[in-house]
Design a protein around this motif. Structure first.
Motif, mmCIF file in Angstrom:
data_model
loop_
_atom_site.group_PDB
_atom_site.id
_atom_site.type_symbol
_atom_site.label_atom_id
_atom_site.label_comp_id
_atom_site.label_asym_id
_atom_site.label_seq_id
_atom_site.Cartn_x
_atom_site.Cartn_y
_atom_site.Cartn_z
ATOM 1 N N TYR A 1 0.846 -1.227 0.026
ATOM 2 C CA TYR A 1 0.170 0.159 -0.187
ATOM 3 C C TYR A 1 0.930 1.228 0.169
ATOM 4 N N ASN A 2 0.457 2.362 -0.311
ATOM 5 C CA ASN A 2 0.984 3.506 -0.562
ATOM 6 C C ASN A 2 0.315 4.677 -0.028
ATOM 7 N N ASP A 3 -0.632 4.397 0.780
ATOM 8 C CA ASP A 3 -1.531 5.680 1.523
ATOM 9 C C ASP A 3 -2.158 5.061 2.446
ATOM 10 N N VAL A 4 -2.878 6.166 3.210
ATOM 11 C CA VAL A 4 -3.623 5.787 4.295
ATOM 12 C C VAL A 4 -5.082 5.087 4.007
ATOM 13 N N ALA A 5 -5.424 5.222 2.880
ATOM 14 C CA ALA A 5 -6.735 4.400 2.231
ATOM 15 C C ALA A 5 -6.380 3.027 1.885
ATOM 16 N N GLY A 6 -4.991 2.517 1.984
ATOM 17 C CA GLY A 6 -4.446 1.208 1.713
ATOM 18 C C GLY A 6 -4.826 0.852 0.226
ATOM 19 N N MET B 1 -4.125 0.887 -8.283
ATOM 20 C CA MET B 1 -5.578 1.377 -7.593
ATOM 21 C C MET B 1 -5.440 2.778 -7.756
ATOM 22 N N ILE B 2 -4.454 3.652 -7.299
ATOM 23 C CA ILE B 2 -4.436 4.966 -7.305
ATOM 24 C C ILE B 2 -4.627 5.547 -8.824
ATOM 25 N N LEU C 1 -9.326 3.931 -7.374
ATOM 26 C CA LEU C 1 -10.033 2.689 -6.683
ATOM 27 C C LEU C 1 -9.778 2.778 -5.289
ATOM 28 N N VAL C 2 -10.720 2.381 -4.408
ATOM 29 C CA VAL C 2 -10.492 2.171 -3.109
ATOM 30 C C VAL C 2 -11.267 0.976 -2.436
ATOM 31 N N TRP C 3 -10.457 0.362 -1.721
ATOM 32 C CA TRP C 3 -11.294 -0.868 -0.802
ATOM 33 C C TRP C 3 -12.645 -0.253 -0.006
ATOM 34 N N VAL C 4 -13.746 -1.344 -0.099
ATOM 35 C CA VAL C 4 -14.884 -0.773 0.684
ATOM 36 C C VAL C 4 -15.357 -2.204 1.214
ATOM 37 N N MET D 1 -13.923 0.040 -5.163
ATOM 38 C CA MET D 1 -15.020 1.111 -5.584
ATOM 39 C C MET D 1 -14.485 2.186 -6.232
ATOM 40 N N ASN D 2 -14.918 2.752 -7.313
ATOM 41 C CA ASN D 2 -14.268 3.762 -8.214
ATOM 42 C C ASN D 2 -14.696 5.096 -7.173
ATOM 43 N N LYS D 3 -13.599 5.831 -6.473
ATOM 44 C CA LYS D 3 -14.018 6.826 -5.591
ATOM 45 C C LYS D 3 -14.591 8.253 -6.555
ATOM 46 N N LEU D 4 -14.534 8.213 -7.815
ATOM 47 C CA LEU D 4 -14.972 9.295 -8.650
ATOM 48 C C LEU D 4 -16.483 9.085 -8.985
#
Length: 350
Positions: A111-116, A121-122, A126-129, A186-189
């Protein structure tokens, strides 16, 4: 109709109305524990959110890479993370699980950030839910205890992964909790779920464990509740800014608080949550107005003295956000016999 009981607690104000049901027998569809009645309330106000990563001494910095796919991280139970009984709140445990999940990916280099999120993914926003979450609790840690959380990731079909946790007493190595969640992309946009691209699958494949099962899937259907089937309804719930995470929706731990709003105080005082199964239907944002519904499934007249509820959190317009099932055991027994038989024997290595 029984005269309403008004409960006021600054800065939170809740109004509950007791409506006695025709039957006081739990065995009937609408039966409720004697003397409780139906609770319908209006709840709102400030909430204090436990933060699993807000520690200031060295205990939580201790971590150990068990294998290429598994790490262990320590947490000290703080005074602001315990409930009225002096034990870690369920929300605190959920925050520990989420915090250790992020730390797991960061430590292993995934992982590269606090969102995991991974690099691929960046690129794709995309983000995990969470889509599902299960928690089994054998004993709750108390204030100033040090717990060790082991985390690993396993496969869960073509488009999901399963995050797994074991929480142990750091001093005795006894298992306190086990938990498992199925997470999807999930696509955060667009805020829509996404299939897992092959590039992301390749990023994760070296960290995935295929053989280790921590909690069997709960295949028992959780019914959809409404005004006619729910025994308890709490209205007027609204997320606060402090409930929103980096993905700009409500943090998963907050849903536990809303579920507990639908539980009678007599249960909260005399029982403790022993297991929980959640199924997330959609996300919730800052401007939402919510209701928490609960249905009694079984009472303490059964042989093991347990209580079980079905739950639903929904928008005011009736659209559901989450379904859940909770099981409660009496605090009087402390479940020492169960606890002493839990350790690694309950964990399957296929």
């Amino acid at each position: 109709m029984v005269a309403p009981i008004i409960i006021t607690a600054a800065p939170i104000m809740c109004a509950f109305h007791n409506v006695m049901l025709p039957s006081q027998n739990y065995g009937t569809k609408k039966g409720i524990k004697q003397g409780l009645g139906v609770k319908r309330g209006s709840c709102g106000g400030l909430q204090i959110k436990a933060n699993a990563q807000n520690h200031h001494n060295g205990d939580d910095k201790i971590s150990k890479v068990v294998s290429k796919s598994s790490i262990r991280q320590n947490f000290t139970i703080r005074s602001y993370e315990v409930d009225a009984n002096g034990i870690a709140s369920v929300e605190t445990l959920m925050n520990y699980f989420q915090g250790s999940m992020i730390y797991h990916g960061k430590t292993l280099g995934a992982y590269n950030d606090v969102a995991g999120t991974t690099k691929e993914m960046i690129k794709r926003n995309l983000v995990w839910v969470y889509s599902e979450m299960q928690v089994l609790t054998y004993r709750y840690p108390k204030w100033d205890d040090v717990v060790e959380v082991e985390t690993w990731v396993s496969t869960a079909g073509m488009n999901a992964v399963r995050f797994n946790w074991i929480m142990r007493d750091f001093k005795t190595n006894q298992v306190l909790n086990t938990a498992s969640s199925v997470s999807v992309l999930m696509n955060k946009l667009t805020r829509r779920l996404s299939k897992m691209p092959e590039e992301i699958r390749r990023e994760l494949e070296s960290y995935l464990v295929n053989s280790r099962i921590i909690i069997e899937d709960d295949h028992k259907k959780i019914p959809k509740l409404d005004d006619t089937t729910a025994d308890y309804i709490c209205t007027g719930l609204r997320p606060q800014w402090s409930d929103i995470d980096v993905n700009f929706h409500v943090n998963n731990a907050k849903y536990i608080s809303w579920i507990l709003e639908g539980i009678p105080e007599s249960i909260l005082m005399n029982y403790e949550l022993s297991s929980m199964s959640l199924k997330f239907k959609r996300e919730c944002k800052i401007d939402s107005k919510l209701q928490s519904l609960a249905e009694v499934c079984s009472d303490n007249n059964n042989s093991n003295n347990n209580v079980e509820y079905n739950h639903m959190v929904r928008f005011e317009n009736g659209v559901e956000i989450l379904r859940g099932r909770t099981k409660w055991r009496s605090k009087l027994t402390h479940n020492f016999d169960i606890f002493n038989h839990v350790p690694e024997a309950s964990i399957k290595d296929l």
